[in-house]
Each structure stands twice: as structure tokens, then as C-alpha cells.
Design a protein around this motif. Structure first.
Motif, mmCIF file in Angstrom:
data_model
loop_
_atom_site.group_PDB
_atom_site.id
_atom_site.type_symbol
_atom_site.label_atom_id
_atom_site.label_comp_id
_atom_site.label_asym_id
_atom_site.label_seq_id
_atom_site.Cartn_x
_atom_site.Cartn_y
_atom_site.Cartn_z
ATOM 1 N N THR A 204 0.825 -1.224 0.000
ATOM 2 C CA THR A 204 0.000 0.000 0.000
ATOM 3 C C THR A 204 0.855 1.268 0.000
ATOM 4 O O THR A 204 0.361 2.348 -0.255
ATOM 5 N N LYS A 205 2.132 1.128 0.291
ATOM 6 C CA LYS A 205 3.105 2.227 0.295
ATOM 7 C C LYS A 205 2.579 3.452 1.046
ATOM 8 O O LYS A 205 2.162 3.350 2.180
ATOM 9 N N GLU A 206 2.583 4.630 0.382
ATOM 10 C CA GLU A 206 2.243 5.876 1.104
ATOM 11 C C GLU A 206 0.753 5.985 1.449
ATOM 12 O O GLU A 206 0.372 6.772 2.291
ATOM 13 N N GLU A 207 -0.086 5.207 0.767
ATOM 14 C CA GLU A 207 -1.529 5.365 0.971
ATOM 15 C C GLU A 207 -1.961 5.038 2.397
ATOM 16 O O GLU A 207 -2.841 5.663 2.965
ATOM 17 N N VAL A 208 -1.344 4.021 2.972
ATOM 18 C CA VAL A 208 -1.657 3.646 4.355
ATOM 19 C C VAL A 208 -0.309 3.531 5.064
ATOM 20 O O VAL A 208 0.257 2.458 5.139
ATOM 21 N N PRO A 209 0.192 4.662 5.586
ATOM 22 C CA PRO A 209 1.561 4.625 6.126
ATOM 23 C C PRO A 209 1.670 3.751 7.371
ATOM 24 O O PRO A 209 1.326 2.581 7.320
ATOM 25 N N HIS A 210 2.130 4.281 8.468
ATOM 26 C CA HIS A 210 2.387 3.440 9.640
ATOM 27 C C HIS A 210 1.170 3.261 10.533
ATOM 28 O O HIS A 210 1.290 2.899 11.689
ATOM 29 N N SER A 211 -0.009 3.493 9.961
ATOM 30 C CA SER A 211 -1.215 3.330 10.771
ATOM 31 C C SER A 211 -1.755 1.907 10.670
ATOM 32 O O SER A 211 -2.928 1.670 10.827
ATOM 33 N N ILE A 212 -0.859 0.963 10.384
ATOM 34 C CA ILE A 212 -1.262 -0.447 10.297
ATOM 35 C C ILE A 212 -0.708 -1.214 11.496
ATOM 36 O O ILE A 212 0.462 -1.086 11.834
ATOM 37 N N ALA A 213 -1.574 -1.987 12.117
ATOM 38 C CA ALA A 213 -1.128 -2.962 13.116
ATOM 39 C C ALA A 213 -1.743 -4.294 12.705
ATOM 40 O O ALA A 213 -2.739 -4.328 11.988
ATOM 41 N N VAL A 214 -1.141 -5.377 13.134
ATOM 42 C CA VAL A 214 -1.718 -6.691 12.832
ATOM 43 C C VAL A 214 -1.858 -7.461 14.141
ATOM 44 O O VAL A 214 -0.917 -7.534 14.934
ATOM 45 N N VAL A 215 -3.042 -8.011 14.354
ATOM 46 C CA VAL A 215 -3.322 -8.765 15.575
ATOM 47 C C VAL A 215 -3.592 -10.225 15.208
ATOM 48 O O VAL A 215 -4.359 -10.504 14.281
ATOM 49 N N MET A 216 -2.935 -11.122 15.906
ATOM 50 C CA MET A 216 -3.169 -12.555 15.696
ATOM 51 C C MET A 216 -4.444 -12.946 16.435
ATOM 52 O O MET A 216 -4.549 -12.787 17.650
ATOM 53 N N ASP A 217 -5.423 -13.459 15.716
ATOM 54 C CA ASP A 217 -6.665 -13.908 16.348
ATOM 55 C C ASP A 217 -6.560 -15.364 16.803
ATOM 56 O O ASP A 217 -7.011 -15.719 17.883
ATOM 57 N N ILE A 235 -5.318 -3.947 11.388
ATOM 58 C CA ILE A 235 -5.982 -2.796 12.012
ATOM 59 C C ILE A 235 -5.516 -1.507 11.343
ATOM 60 O O ILE A 235 -4.307 -1.285 11.171
ATOM 61 N N VAL A 236 -6.479 -0.651 10.961
ATOM 62 C CA VAL A 236 -6.154 0.687 10.414
ATOM 63 C C VAL A 236 -6.917 1.750 11.202
ATOM 64 O O VAL A 236 -7.753 1.415 12.051
ATOM 65 N N ARG A 238 -8.608 4.613 9.766
ATOM 66 C CA ARG A 238 -9.746 5.294 9.117
ATOM 67 C C ARG A 238 -10.447 4.361 8.121
ATOM 68 O O ARG A 238 -9.806 3.482 7.531
ATOM 69 N N PRO A 239 -11.750 4.550 7.913
ATOM 70 C CA PRO A 239 -12.494 3.721 6.957
ATOM 71 C C PRO A 239 -11.883 3.753 5.554
ATOM 72 O O PRO A 239 -11.884 2.737 4.852
ATOM 73 N N SER A 240 -11.344 4.910 5.141
ATOM 74 C CA SER A 240 -10.752 5.008 3.796
ATOM 75 C C SER A 240 -9.538 4.072 3.676
ATOM 76 O O SER A 240 -9.299 3.473 2.625
ATOM 77 N N GLN A 241 -8.786 3.953 4.783
ATOM 78 C CA GLN A 241 -7.618 3.052 4.774
ATOM 79 C C GLN A 241 -8.071 1.590 4.707
ATOM 80 O O GLN A 241 -7.427 0.765 4.052
ATOM 81 N N LYS A 242 -9.187 1.308 5.359
ATOM 82 C CA LYS A 242 -9.718 -0.062 5.334
ATOM 83 C C LYS A 242 -10.061 -0.454 3.896
ATOM 84 O O LYS A 242 -9.772 -1.569 3.450
ATOM 85 N N GLY A 243 -10.641 0.496 3.166
ATOM 86 C CA GLY A 243 -10.993 0.244 1.758
ATOM 87 C C GLY A 243 -9.763 -0.071 0.919
ATOM 88 O O GLY A 243 -9.793 -0.966 0.065
ATOM 89 N N ILE A 244 -8.665 0.655 1.199
ATOM 90 C CA ILE A 244 -7.417 0.421 0.457
ATOM 91 C C ILE A 244 -6.853 -0.962 0.781
ATOM 92 O O ILE A 244 -6.408 -1.698 -0.098
ATOM 93 N N ILE A 245 -6.867 -1.310 2.065
ATOM 94 C CA ILE A 245 -6.321 -2.603 2.503
ATOM 95 C C ILE A 245 -7.105 -3.763 1.900
ATOM 96 O O ILE A 245 -6.534 -4.771 1.477
ATOM 97 N N ILE A 246 -8.440 -3.610 1.856
ATOM 98 C CA ILE A 246 -9.263 -4.690 1.301
ATOM 99 C C ILE A 246 -9.098 -4.756 -0.215
ATOM 100 O O ILE A 246 -8.952 -5.835 -0.785
ATOM 101 N N GLY A 247 -9.105 -3.585 -0.879
ATOM 102 C CA GLY A 247 -8.932 -3.546 -2.333
ATOM 103 C C GLY A 247 -10.203 -3.940 -3.069
ATOM 104 O O GLY A 247 -11.191 -4.371 -2.469
ATOM 105 N N LYS A 248 -10.136 -3.810 -4.394
ATOM 106 C CA LYS A 248 -11.303 -4.117 -5.215
ATOM 107 C C LYS A 248 -11.632 -5.605 -5.117
ATOM 108 O O LYS A 248 -10.794 -6.454 -5.406
ATOM 109 N N GLN A 249 -12.858 -5.881 -4.667
ATOM 110 C CA GLN A 249 -13.334 -7.260 -4.480
ATOM 111 C C GLN A 249 -12.349 -8.103 -3.641
ATOM 112 O O GLN A 249 -12.168 -9.297 -3.872
#
Length: 301
Positions: A204-217, A235-236, A238-249
Motif C-alpha cells: 500500500t506504500k504511502e496510501e496507508v503509512p504506519h497506521s497499520i497494526a496486525v493482531v493474531m486472532d 488494524i487501520v 480510518r475507513p478510507s484506509q480499510k478500503g485500500i487494505i481490502i482492495g477491489k473485491q
């Protein structure tokens, strides 16, 4: 007079497949180390915590010390070597059936620089005739000055209680490091989440900078399968970042999972089924409780 509480760290070393993980799982009473007939199953230190009324022993199941053939091998041997100088005692485990091998000499050479008590643990005694043990033990005794030599069968539990008793005698007086209901510290959980985070940041490079965390479920290996099943959440903020992380479909999340899975399979030495989700937790980087939940210490942030 009340007996002083003992506690300390014990490293388990030995050639691959001598039964280190079997011993750890037996003594802890629960499967915490991945067991496999493939060499080098344990790629990182796995700690198993045994708590009793008079002592707490933290066992460190290290990667098998072996002559490294590649960079990953170098890393694994370095992890094991460092462990030897950070513990209170060392269990050098051998396979009674296989006997002395060149790999054992490699380990004995590494032990020359260690000033901790080293116990020779002759495992799998259930597979050999008792008469075969004495010459085997004598051969090892000539090569190194062991604190004690203890024959066991980790899979059947033979003599394991005696071994634990001997280890307690050599441990220093100390505190209970872990709560009594905690049986492990899984460092691979942290490494796996970092691998997923790395792929997410890279893609995701600059689009979602260091606002990512990952939690093991969850992470589990099932008896009827050689696959490790992992569920984790990205974990992000903002909702806009969530959309980027998920991507198209779901294409971006799928690609993150695909790339991370390759690294995780190398780490664990087994097939991995990885399932990822994305979730918004607003402004998580400014909340200490969430930082702690995600594995970040205040001092490091």
C-alpha cells in the motif's frame, strides 16, 4: 524453615529430531511446540513455562544447532548460540537410538565457551536395550565434562520427573517470572504478525503509512492435518484506509495474505492456511492500551 523459591531458564539443545519438542510438550502438559519429523521444525526460540509450588522453570526449545548451509541456517544457529549464554542451565539432548554423530561434536565444540552447567539428556531410551546405554554414555563423558547424565524417554515420560528435580537443584533462588497459568511465550506469533504487516506496508506504500497494526486472532495445528491455520486482523485508523487494505473485491487483502503466507511457511516449516480481515480502530496509535494490545511497548514508540 520454608524452602526458597527457585526459578530460571533452561535451554534445550541438540541435533534436529532428538525429541526436544516432545520433551517440552510432555513437561508442560500441553502441545506448545510444533512437532514434525521434518528437520528444523523449530525456527525460533519457543518458551515453555513449568510452574510448581517450589519452582518455575522456563524451558527454551532452541532451533537445532547444526552446521549452517544457508543464511536462514546462520540465523537459526545464532539464535541457539545466544540462548546458551542467557540461561541458567543447558540440556544437551541426544537420541539413544542414533548414538554419537558428527552433529553432536559440532554442538560440543560450541559448548566449550559456555560457563553454565550442561546436562546430557539421553532421550528415547525406550527404543534401545539397557546394555547399549553404558558404552554410549561413556563415549559422551570422554568428550565433555557434563554436570550430570540423565537417560529419559520424553514420549513415555520415563525419568522426566527426576530430570526436573535435578534441574531445580541447579537453579538460583528467584521470582516467579510468569503467572502460574501461563505455559508459553510464543515469539513466532509476533514474527508472523510482523510479516503480514510488512507485506501490507509494502503493497500500500504511502496510501496507508504506519497506521497499520496486525493482531493474531488464532493459530492452531490440527492432529489430522499438516497445515497450520492462522487467522489475523489488519488494524487501520480510518475507513478510507480499510478500503485500500481490502482492495477491489478483496484483491489487496488476498495479495497481502498470499505474500505473507510464503514467508510464514518458511518460518514454521509447514503448510499454512492464512485468513485475514481488516478492521478500523480510530486513532489507535495514540491509545496506550491499544498499543500494548498490539504488542508495542510505550518505551519503543
Amino acid at each position: 524453615m520454608e524452602q526458597a523459591y527457585k526459578s530460571g531458564f533452561v535451554a534445550i539443545i541438540g541435533r534436529p529430531n532428538v525429541g526436544k519438542s516432545t520433551f517440552m510438550n510432555h513437561v508442560i502438559g500441553q502441545k506448545i511446540a510444533i512437532m514434525s519429523d521434518k528437520p528444523q521444525t523449530t525456527r525460533n526460540k519457543i518458551q515453555g513455562v513449568m510452574t510448581e509450588d517450589d519452582a518455575q522453570i522456563v524451558f527454551i526449545d532452541t532451533p537445532g544447532i547444526h552446521k549452517p548451509k544457508h543464511k536462514l541456517g546462520d540465523f537459526m544457529v545464532n539464535v541457539a548460540q545466544r540462548a546458551l549464554n542467557e540461561v541458567d542451565a543447558i540440556m544437551f539432548m541426544i537420541d539413544a537410538e542414533e548414538g554419537y554423530g558428527r552433529g553432536d561434536q559440532f554442538i560440543i565444540d560450541r559448548l566449550q565457551n559456555v560457563d553454565r552447567p550442561v546436562f546430557l539428556i539421553v532421550n528415547k531410551i525406550d527404543r534401545v536395550h539397557p546394555e547399549q546405554l553404558l558404552p554410549l554414555i561413556d563415549g559422551y563423558r570422554e568428550r565433555y565434562d557434563f554436570a550430570e547424565i540423565i537417560p529419559i524417554s520424553a514420549i513415555q515420560g520415563n525419568n522426566v520427573e527426576h530430570l526436573v528435580h535435578v534441574l531445580k537443584e541447579h537453579l538460583p533462588e528467584g521470582p516467579q517470572y510468569y503467572p502460574e497459568d501461563q505455559i508459553t511465550d510464543h515469539p513466532e506469533r509476533f514474527i508472523i504478525t510482523e510479516m503480514i504487516r510488512e507485506k501490507a506496508l509494502h503493497l500500500t506504500k504511502e496510501e496507508v503509512p504506519h497506521s497499520i497494526a496486525v493482531v493474531m486472532d488464532s493459530i492452531e495445528s490440527r492432529e489430522d492435518s499438516d497445515t497450520v491455520y492462522i487467522q489475523a486482523t489488519v488494524i487501520v485508523e480510518r475507513p478510507s484506509q480499510k478500503g485500500i487494505i481490502i482492495g477491489k473485491q478483496g484483491s489487496m487483502l488476498k495479495e497481502i495474505g498470499k505474500r505473507a503466507r510464503k514467508d510464514i511457511e518458511i518460518l514454521l516449516g509447514s503448510k499454512v492456511y492464512l485468513e485475514l480481515w481488516a478492521k478500523v480502530q480510530k486513532d489507535w496509535r495514540n491509545h496506550q492500551r491499544q498499543l500494548s494490545d498490539f504488542g508495542y511497548n510505550k518505551d519503543e514508540y
